[in-house]
Write a protein that holds these residues in place. Structure first.
Motif, PDB file in Angstrom:
ATOM      1  N   TYR A 117       0.816  -1.215   0.000  1.00  0.00           N
ATOM      2  CA  TYR A 117       0.000   0.000   0.000  1.00  0.00           C
ATOM      3  C   TYR A 117       0.851   1.268   0.000  1.00  0.00           C
ATOM      4  O   TYR A 117       0.330   2.381  -0.099  1.00  0.00           O
ATOM      5  CB  TYR A 117      -0.986   0.011   1.173  1.00  0.00           C
ATOM      6  N   PHE A 118       2.192   1.090   0.113  1.00  0.00           N
ATOM      7  CA  PHE A 118       3.064   2.272   0.036  1.00  0.00           C
ATOM      8  C   PHE A 118       4.466   1.823  -0.365  1.00  0.00           C
ATOM      9  O   PHE A 118       4.991   0.848   0.181  1.00  0.00           O
ATOM     10  CB  PHE A 118       3.121   3.002   1.385  1.00  0.00           C
ATOM     11  N   GLU A 119       5.053   2.524  -1.333  1.00  0.00           N
ATOM     12  CA  GLU A 119       6.412   2.235  -1.781  1.00  0.00           C
ATOM     13  C   GLU A 119       7.361   3.170  -1.037  1.00  0.00           C
ATOM     14  O   GLU A 119       7.298   4.389  -1.218  1.00  0.00           O
ATOM     15  CB  GLU A 119       6.544   2.442  -3.291  1.00  0.00           C
ATOM     16  N   SER A 120       8.239   2.596  -0.230  1.00  0.00           N
ATOM     17  CA  SER A 120       9.117   3.410   0.601  1.00  0.00           C
ATOM     18  C   SER A 120      10.545   3.384   0.079  1.00  0.00           C
ATOM     19  O   SER A 120      10.819   2.957  -1.042  1.00  0.00           O
ATOM     20  CB  SER A 120       9.074   2.916   2.046  1.00  0.00           C
ATOM     21  N   GLY A 121      11.471   3.838   0.907  1.00  0.00           N
ATOM     22  CA  GLY A 121      12.887   3.877   0.581  1.00  0.00           C
ATOM     23  C   GLY A 121      13.615   4.619   1.671  1.00  0.00           C
ATOM     24  O   GLY A 121      13.031   5.447   2.380  1.00  0.00           O
ATOM     25  N   VAL A 122      14.899   4.340   1.832  1.00  0.00           N
ATOM     26  CA  VAL A 122      15.677   4.894   2.946  1.00  0.00           C
ATOM     27  C   VAL A 122      16.462   6.126   2.509  1.00  0.00           C
ATOM     28  O   VAL A 122      17.027   6.158   1.414  1.00  0.00           O
ATOM     29  CB  VAL A 122      16.642   3.826   3.496  1.00  0.00           C
ATOM     30  N   VAL A 123      16.481   7.134   3.397  1.00  0.00           N
ATOM     31  CA  VAL A 123      17.319   8.322   3.189  1.00  0.00           C
ATOM     32  C   VAL A 123      18.120   8.589   4.457  1.00  0.00           C
ATOM     33  O   VAL A 123      17.788   8.095   5.544  1.00  0.00           O
ATOM     34  CB  VAL A 123      16.486   9.573   2.832  1.00  0.00           C
ATOM     35  N   MET A 124      19.181   9.376   4.327  1.00  0.00           N
ATOM     36  CA  MET A 124      20.004   9.754   5.470  1.00  0.00           C
ATOM     37  C   MET A 124      19.788  11.231   5.784  1.00  0.00           C
ATOM     38  O   MET A 124      19.697  12.057   4.870  1.00  0.00           O
ATOM     39  CB  MET A 124      21.487   9.508   5.168  1.00  0.00           C
ATOM     40  N   THR A 182      21.376  16.650  19.024  1.00  0.00           N
ATOM     41  CA  THR A 182      22.279  16.956  20.138  1.00  0.00           C
ATOM     42  C   THR A 182      23.734  16.663  19.807  1.00  0.00           C
ATOM     43  O   THR A 182      24.624  16.964  20.603  1.00  0.00           O
ATOM     44  CB  THR A 182      21.885  16.143  21.388  1.00  0.00           C
ATOM     45  N   GLY A 183      23.982  16.028  18.644  1.00  0.00           N
ATOM     46  CA  GLY A 183      25.350  15.756  18.235  1.00  0.00           C
ATOM     47  C   GLY A 183      25.910  14.433  18.725  1.00  0.00           C
ATOM     48  O   GLY A 183      27.074  14.125  18.466  1.00  0.00           O
ATOM     49  N   ASN A 184      25.113  13.649  19.441  1.00  0.00           N
ATOM     50  CA  ASN A 184      25.589  12.340  19.901  1.00  0.00           C
ATOM     51  C   ASN A 184      25.801  11.387  18.729  1.00  0.00           C
ATOM     52  O   ASN A 184      26.719  10.570  18.745  1.00  0.00           O
ATOM     53  CB  ASN A 184      24.596  11.727  20.893  1.00  0.00           C
ATOM     54  N   SER A 185      24.927  11.484  17.730  1.00  0.00           N
ATOM     55  CA  SER A 185      25.084  10.720  16.496  1.00  0.00           C
ATOM     56  C   SER A 185      25.266  11.687  15.337  1.00  0.00           C
ATOM     57  O   SER A 185      24.680  12.782  15.333  1.00  0.00           O
ATOM     58  CB  SER A 185      23.866   9.823  16.242  1.00  0.00           C
ATOM     59  N   ALA A 186      26.055  11.261  14.361  1.00  0.00           N
ATOM     60  CA  ALA A 186      26.350  12.149  13.237  1.00  0.00           C
ATOM     61  C   ALA A 186      25.208  12.196  12.227  1.00  0.00           C
ATOM     62  O   ALA A 186      25.040  13.192  11.520  1.00  0.00           O
ATOM     63  CB  ALA A 186      27.626  11.691  12.550  1.00  0.00           C
ATOM     64  N   ALA A 187      24.449  11.126  12.145  1.00  0.00           N
ATOM     65  CA  ALA A 187      23.377  11.047  11.149  1.00  0.00           C
ATOM     66  C   ALA A 187      22.379   9.979  11.568  1.00  0.00           C
ATOM     67  O   ALA A 187      22.584   9.265  12.562  1.00  0.00           O
ATOM     68  CB  ALA A 187      23.958  10.707   9.776  1.00  0.00           C
ATOM     69  N   CYS A 188      21.294   9.880  10.826  1.00  0.00           N
ATOM     70  CA  CYS A 188      20.316   8.812  11.049  1.00  0.00           C
ATOM     71  C   CYS A 188      19.782   8.338   9.705  1.00  0.00           C
ATOM     72  O   CYS A 188      19.811   9.078   8.717  1.00  0.00           O
ATOM     73  CB  CYS A 188      19.176   9.273  11.952  1.00  0.00           C
ATOM     74  N   PHE A 189      19.303   7.100   9.688  1.00  0.00           N
ATOM     75  CA  PHE A 189      18.647   6.537   8.512  1.00  0.00           C
ATOM     76  C   PHE A 189      17.192   6.274   8.862  1.00  0.00           C
ATOM     77  O   PHE A 189      16.890   5.750   9.925  1.00  0.00           O
ATOM     78  CB  PHE A 189      19.315   5.223   8.094  1.00  0.00           C
ATOM     79  N   ASP A 190      16.308   6.654   7.956  1.00  0.00           N
ATOM     80  CA  ASP A 190      14.888   6.396   8.196  1.00  0.00           C
ATOM     81  C   ASP A 190      14.165   6.336   6.861  1.00  0.00           C
ATOM     82  O   ASP A 190      14.709   6.726   5.817  1.00  0.00           O
ATOM     83  CB  ASP A 190      14.283   7.483   9.085  1.00  0.00           C
ATOM     84  N   ASP A 191      12.933   5.860   6.898  1.00  0.00           N
ATOM     85  CA  ASP A 191      12.124   5.808   5.682  1.00  0.00           C
ATOM     86  C   ASP A 191      11.870   7.223   5.165  1.00  0.00           C
ATOM     87  O   ASP A 191      11.590   8.149   5.959  1.00  0.00           O
ATOM     88  CB  ASP A 191      10.796   5.107   5.967  1.00  0.00           C
ATOM     89  N   TYR A 192      11.906   7.387   3.864  1.00  0.00           N
ATOM     90  CA  TYR A 192      11.795   8.715   3.263  1.00  0.00           C
ATOM     91  C   TYR A 192      10.547   9.481   3.715  1.00  0.00           C
ATOM     92  O   TYR A 192      10.656  10.641   4.135  1.00  0.00           O
ATOM     93  CB  TYR A 192      11.816   8.617   1.735  1.00  0.00           C
ATOM     94  N   PRO A 193       9.333   8.901   3.655  1.00  0.00           N
ATOM     95  CA  PRO A 193       8.158   9.695   4.033  1.00  0.00           C
ATOM     96  C   PRO A 193       8.187  10.151   5.480  1.00  0.00           C
ATOM     97  O   PRO A 193       7.698  11.240   5.808  1.00  0.00           O
ATOM     98  CB  PRO A 193       6.985   8.748   3.769  1.00  0.00           C
ATOM     99  N   VAL A 194       8.768   9.333   6.357  1.00  0.00           N
ATOM    100  CA  VAL A 194       8.833   9.678   7.776  1.00  0.00           C
ATOM    101  C   VAL A 194       9.775  10.859   7.992  1.00  0.00           C
ATOM    102  O   VAL A 194       9.454  11.833   8.678  1.00  0.00           O
ATOM    103  CB  VAL A 194       9.289   8.466   8.611  1.00  0.00           C
ATOM    104  N   LEU A 195      10.962  10.781   7.378  1.00  0.00           N
ATOM    105  CA  LEU A 195      11.922  11.867   7.523  1.00  0.00           C
ATOM    106  C   LEU A 195      11.444  13.136   6.826  1.00  0.00           C
ATOM    107  O   LEU A 195      11.613  14.251   7.341  1.00  0.00           O
ATOM    108  CB  LEU A 195      13.282  11.440   6.961  1.00  0.00           C
ATOM    109  N   ALA A 196      10.847  12.975   5.650  1.00  0.00           N
ATOM    110  CA  ALA A 196      10.351  14.141   4.921  1.00  0.00           C
ATOM    111  C   ALA A 196       9.278  14.871   5.729  1.00  0.00           C
ATOM    112  O   ALA A 196       9.274  16.105   5.808  1.00  0.00           O
ATOM    113  CB  ALA A 196       9.794  13.711   3.564  1.00  0.00           C
TER     114      ALA A 196
END
Length: 477
Positions: A117-124, A182-196
């Motif tokens: 029901y939804f085509e996703s994908g990962v972004v940083m 907060t700078g504890n992690s340099a980046a994160c990965f998540d599903d595109y619609p969630v991050l967008a």
């Protein structure tokens, strides 16, 4: 060997207690219209989250609502969190799960999925304004935040050796984003619609990579079970796509954009939900402590009994329920026992059983310590006057022991009140979970956690003052 047998006896008692408690949970009878129970997350915007009115909304929720209307079936949503929802499905606590769940080969071994029901994908994403990271190669030697059980986690896990970063797992997206801000992690990965969606809501991050080809989201049921529900979902999905309603739902959330709010706006908007969560926390604490006090009283007397076997039973009870981590006990009671014995249990019942058994073990030791703190000569004096052992204990020993116990009882109240926050893992919306739900919508971690911390501080300080007053009054009597 004797302790092992006693331990098995106690675990059997829990199973029977849980089954009896679970039998009081209302379920649909065969003669009634079927009401499907659907597990979901509640901190995964824009797919499922609570709006400012406390309603569970999002792409998944609106799609499910539209399909149910199209196919004319009834359902009840159980917001549990992603990991707990999947476990609930595995243990037949729910009939299906819709929670932005990626369709993978591994999951197909346990679940039947609907049409995608939804085509996703990962972004940083990185902290807004951070120019040091623009690609995966810049992550070498750094930490990367990920959400457990998601496609983003799987992608990060698969590429961590290639790019030389380490993973920092979280249970919800909001905490993951906060760790990057907060700078504890340099980046994160998540599903595109969630991050967008989060970026549009002002989560303080920027997306810096193109979308990786990813898996599709699907509605899941256990293999071979609830096939009629799966068929209805697929038919309804096809119909709402054909009518254009599906596109309207997706555009409503992916295209939304809100201005950031001030501290006072968030305070006013969040307070009703937080106060409701606080009330539930206090209510859960009080109910659990009533049962814990009964257990503590029974096993506390057994602990000081002259019978070696009875003391052994009490010792095993204390050792087991002080030794098992509370979160493990909650999972075992809510997921393990119902799955093994074939019944459903309400999350509140499971939480009360968990907290009662845990607090009861500590109260057992409080009562034992209070009784043994009374001079042994008091018991000997009572017996020399011809009083039976039980009456001597009740009339002479306990009144003196209570003076010693009161501060410890209040302290246990405080501990149990704070332990209720762990019960959010099985879907209870107490004060801490209320805060997580608000953060999932607003992405204002620091503001909301400050408000939650102040509320806990006020309640716990009041309890401490009450303890001091009660202790002074008892000692002055």
């Amino acid at each position: 060997m004797k302790k092992t047998k006693l331990g098995l006896l106690l675990l059997s008692f829990i199973a029977v207690f849980a089954m009896v408690a679970g039998s009081f949970v209302p379920v649909a009878h065969a003669a009634d219209e079927k009401v499907y129970e659907i597990g979901t997350d509640e901190t995964f915007a824009p797919f499922e989250f609570q709006n400012k009115d406390g309603e569970l909304v999002g792409i998944d929720m609106d799609i499910l609502k539209a399909i149910a209307k199209d196919q004319d079936f009834k359902y009840k949503v159980k917001p549990l969190g992603f990991n707990a929802a999947v476990q609930a499905l595995s243990s037949n606590q729910v009939d299906g799960v819709i929670a932005g769940m990626s369709i993978t080969d591994e999951r197909k071994q346990k679940f039947d999925f609907s049409d995608p029901y939804f085509e996703s994908g990962v972004v940083m994403a990185i902290k807004k304004g951070d120019d040091a990271i623009s690609s995966y190669k810049d992550l070498k030697g750094k930490k990367v935040a990920v959400k457990t059980g998601t496609e983003g986690y799987a992608f990060a896990e698969a590429n961590k050796d290639k790019y030389g970063y380490t993973l920092v797992p979280f249970d919800d997206s909001a905490s993951m984003y906060a760790d990057v801000r907060t700078g504890n992690s340099a980046a994160c990965f998540d599903d595109y619609p969630v991050l967008a969606y989060g970026v549009k809501q002002g989560n303080g991050l920027d997306i810096v990579t193109d979308k990786e080809k990813g898996n599709s989201y699907g509605f899941a049921v256990n293999i071979g079970q609830n096939q009629e529900l799966l068929t209805k979902f697929n038919a309804g999905l096809a119909n709402i796509k054909a009518s254009g309603e599906y596109k309207k739902i997706v555009d409503t959330y992916i295209g939304s954009n809100e201005a950031q709010k001030s501290f006072w706006d968030i305070l006013v908007e969040s307070m009703p939900a937080l106060l409701l969560g606080l009330w539930y926390t206090i209510k859960l604490t009080l109910i659990s402590l009533v049962f814990a006090a009964i257990l503590g009283l029974v096993f506390g007397f057994l602990k000081v009994s002259r019978n070696k076997f009875l003391r052994g039973i009490a010792t095993v009870y204390v050792d087991i329920f002080r030794g098992i981590p509370l979160i493990v006990l909650a999972f075992f009671i809510y997921f393990g026992i119902p799955e093994a014995m074939g019944f459903k249990m309400d999350a509140t019942v499971a939480a009360v059983i968990t907290l009662s058994l845990n607090a009861g073990a500590y109260i057992t030791e409080i009562i034992r310590g209070g009784i043994q703190a009374v001079d042994k000569g008091q018991m000997e004096a009572g017996r020399s006057l011809g009083l039976p052992y039980g009456k001597t204990m009740i009339k002479i020993i306990l009144p003196q022991a209570v003076r010693v116990m009161i501060p410890s009882f209040i302290n246990q109240f405080v501990i149990t009140l704070k332990d209720t926050s762990i019960m959010s893992v099985i879907g209870l919306v107490e004060l801490t979970q209320s805060g997580k739900i608000i953060i999932a919508r607003t992405f204002e971690s620091s503001t909301v956690w400050l408000i939650v911390a102040i509320m806990y501080l006020i309640v716990i300080t009041a309890l401490t003052k009450l303890s001091n007053v009660m202790e002074r009054r008892v000692n002055n009597d």
